[in-house]
Design an enzyme around this catalytic site. Structure first.
Site, PDB file in Angstrom:
ATOM      1  CE  LYS A 182      -5.668   4.697   2.030  1.00  0.00           C
ATOM      2  NZ  LYS A 182      -6.442   4.493   0.771  1.00  0.00           N
ATOM      3  CD  GLU A 256       3.420  -7.866  -0.021  1.00  0.00           C
ATOM      4  OE1 GLU A 256       4.061  -7.545  -1.054  1.00  0.00           O
ATOM      5  OE2 GLU A 256       2.218  -8.146  -0.018  1.00  0.00           O
ATOM      6  CB  CYS A 290       3.285  -7.623  -4.800  1.00  0.00           C
ATOM      7  SG  CYS A 290       2.538  -8.691  -3.563  1.00  0.00           S
ATOM      8  CD  GLU A 387       5.367  -4.452  -8.622  1.00  0.00           C
ATOM      9  OE1 GLU A 387       4.942  -5.478  -8.075  1.00  0.00           O
ATOM     10  OE2 GLU A 387       5.512  -3.371  -8.018  1.00  0.00           O
TER      11      GLU A 387
END
Length: 476
Positions: A182, A256, A290, A387
């Protein structure tokens, strides 16, 4: 002397975007049963296509197609034969590289220079690399005859749509698994073009299935009882939800997740080289990375000099049309992500940090944010802890190597880090003490299919890439 560059746009005519796209199940494009949604160009907010939405019945259909292909075709197939398909896919990706790069930049907003020179070449390299492993799994260190897991459910993010697809699909197929993948709802187009590449490569039906949709689709895929292995790249919050869903089941899982990487610059570093690494670490792909070096730790004695050079370099960055080959920073991927970047940047100012951006004329339409740095940042500030996932850099200072390591490790994340110094011994001393899955020395954001990638703590677990990336797709 200031050089002015004339526009150098890449042609959109190399891609043919259909008005609408279905789901790719069992080797064919089929209708979805959910409410279709639109994918837009983040650079100008123009609608690109209508995308089919997957419901639970569609997920079930895709998983059953993958199961049938696994049991009857792909699982029993000798590794050398599987390798031929992977090699073929890699060659087709190279042949269609310009088309893929342009489509990625249109749908994602990243500069064509990056999608053309970084993303697509790495995608091909990943398939070439894992094609080489397909008939050598018995020599990978996981036993003399390791077996595939079965059907892999894979959910990927919007920041590197095609590259994350390759990171997931290539090792899964090499090990003999089949896949239901997906893509992110804001960036489905290159995954759907990859489905066409699978057909062009004559990949057996059902080996790769691509279903589109938002969070509900991903949840249905992860929870489906026919899935043997889940691989997810995305936010830490969603990663936690997936871990809770899979707790108590026999499904294998790799995650991850987010990061808040420290980029450490020692006083003896080659400062011009370090400044280039700082810029690449945080402004590559608009900071939608990331492992971005979003926390800059500079030794006090050179902090002023580094900031002066960094600001001068930032003033040369060109923000604008992602299809212009001169563009350094493209569009933010979505309105929602832009709102998050603005919120956290405003919080940085409210908490007392000093904000700076170079003079920067942003386009009138689309989602844009100027490259930004904050000085006077404390470790308690949100911009140092959370983040941001955008082109925003927080600058902190340190005096001793011990202080640098303490500050670098003072984060719930542990995905990556960078070290800049001329001393090899200092690189090794620092790297051994950093709690990060990937540590770059005198460079940043360098990836190779033979090198494992992954994190610690809230950055997830498991590794992708290299020999290590095979383990998650094998029963060992």
């Amino acid at each position: 002397m200031v050089f002015e560059y004339a526009p150098a746009p890449e042609s959109r005519s190399v891609v043919d975007i259909r008005p609408s796209y279905g789901l790719f199940i069992d080797g064919e494009f089929v209708d979805g049963h959910g409410e279709p949604f639109k994918t837009i160009n983040p650079a100008d907010e123009a609608v690109l296509a209508d995308i089919a939405c997957t419901d639970e019945a569609d997920v079930d259909r895709a998983v059953k197609a993958a199961r049938t292909a696994y049991e009857k075709v792909w699982g029993p197939m000798p590794g050398a034969e599987r390798a031929k398909y992977l090699y073929r896919i890699a060659r087709i990706i190279q042949e269609r590289s310009r088309e893929l790069a342009v489509l990625e930049s249109i749908d994602n907003g990243k500069p064509i220079r990056e999608s053309r020179d970084v993303d697509v070449p790495l995608v091909a390299a990943w398939f070439f690399y894992y094609a080489g492993w397909a008939d050598k799994l018995g020599h990978a260190g996981f036993g003399p005859d390791p077996k595939p897991v079965g059907v892999a459910g894979q959910v990927i993010p919007w920041n590197f749509p095609l590259l994350m697809l390759a990171w997931k699909i290539a090792p899964a197929l090499a090990c003999g698994n089949t896949v239901v993948l997906k893509p992110a709802e804001t960036t489905p187009l290159t995954a759907l073009l990859f489905a066409d590449i699978c057909r062009q490569a004559d990949l057996p039906p059902g080996v790769v299935n691509i279903i589109t949709g938002a969070g509900e689709t991903g949840r249905a895929l992860v929870a489906h009882e026919g899935i043997d292995k889940v691989a997810f790249t995305g936010s830490t919050d969603v990663g936690r939800q997936i871990a809770r869903t899979l707790a108590g089941t026999s499904k294998k899982l790799t995650l991850e997740l987010g990061g808040k990487a420290a980029n450490i610059v020692y006083a003896d570093a080659a400062l011009d080289q370090a400044v280039e690494g700082i810029v690449n670490g945080i402004f590559f792909n608009q900071g939608h990375v990331c492992c971005a070096g979003s926390r800059l730790l500079v030794q006090e004695s050179v902090a002023d000099e580094v900031l002066e050079r960094l600001k001068a370099r930032m003033a040369t960055l060109r923000v604008g049309d992602p299809l212009d080959k001169n563009t350094d920073i493209g569009a933010i991927n979505s309105a929602a992500q832009l709102d998050k970047i603005r919120e956290l940047s405003a919080a940085g100012e409210q908490e007392g940090a000093d904000r700076w951006s170079p003079p920067c004329e942003l386009p009138d339409r689309g989602f844009w944010f100027a490259p930004t740095l904050f000085t006077g940042v404390a470790q308690s500030h949100r911009i140092a802890r959370e983040e941001i996932f955008g082109p925003v850099l927080s600058v902190l200072t340190f005096r001793t190597p011990e202080e640098a390591v303490t500050k670098a490790n003072n984060t719930p994340y542990g995905l990556s880090a960078g070290i800049w110094t001329e001393k090899g011994s200092q690189i090794l001393w620092t790297a051994q003490r950093l709690r990060a899955g990937v540590v770059w020395a005198n460079t940043f954001n360098k990836f190779d299919p033979a090198s494992p990638f992954g994190g610690y703590k809230e950055s997830g677990f498991g590794r992708e890439g290299g020999r290590h990336g095979l383990e998650a797709y094998l029963n060992v």
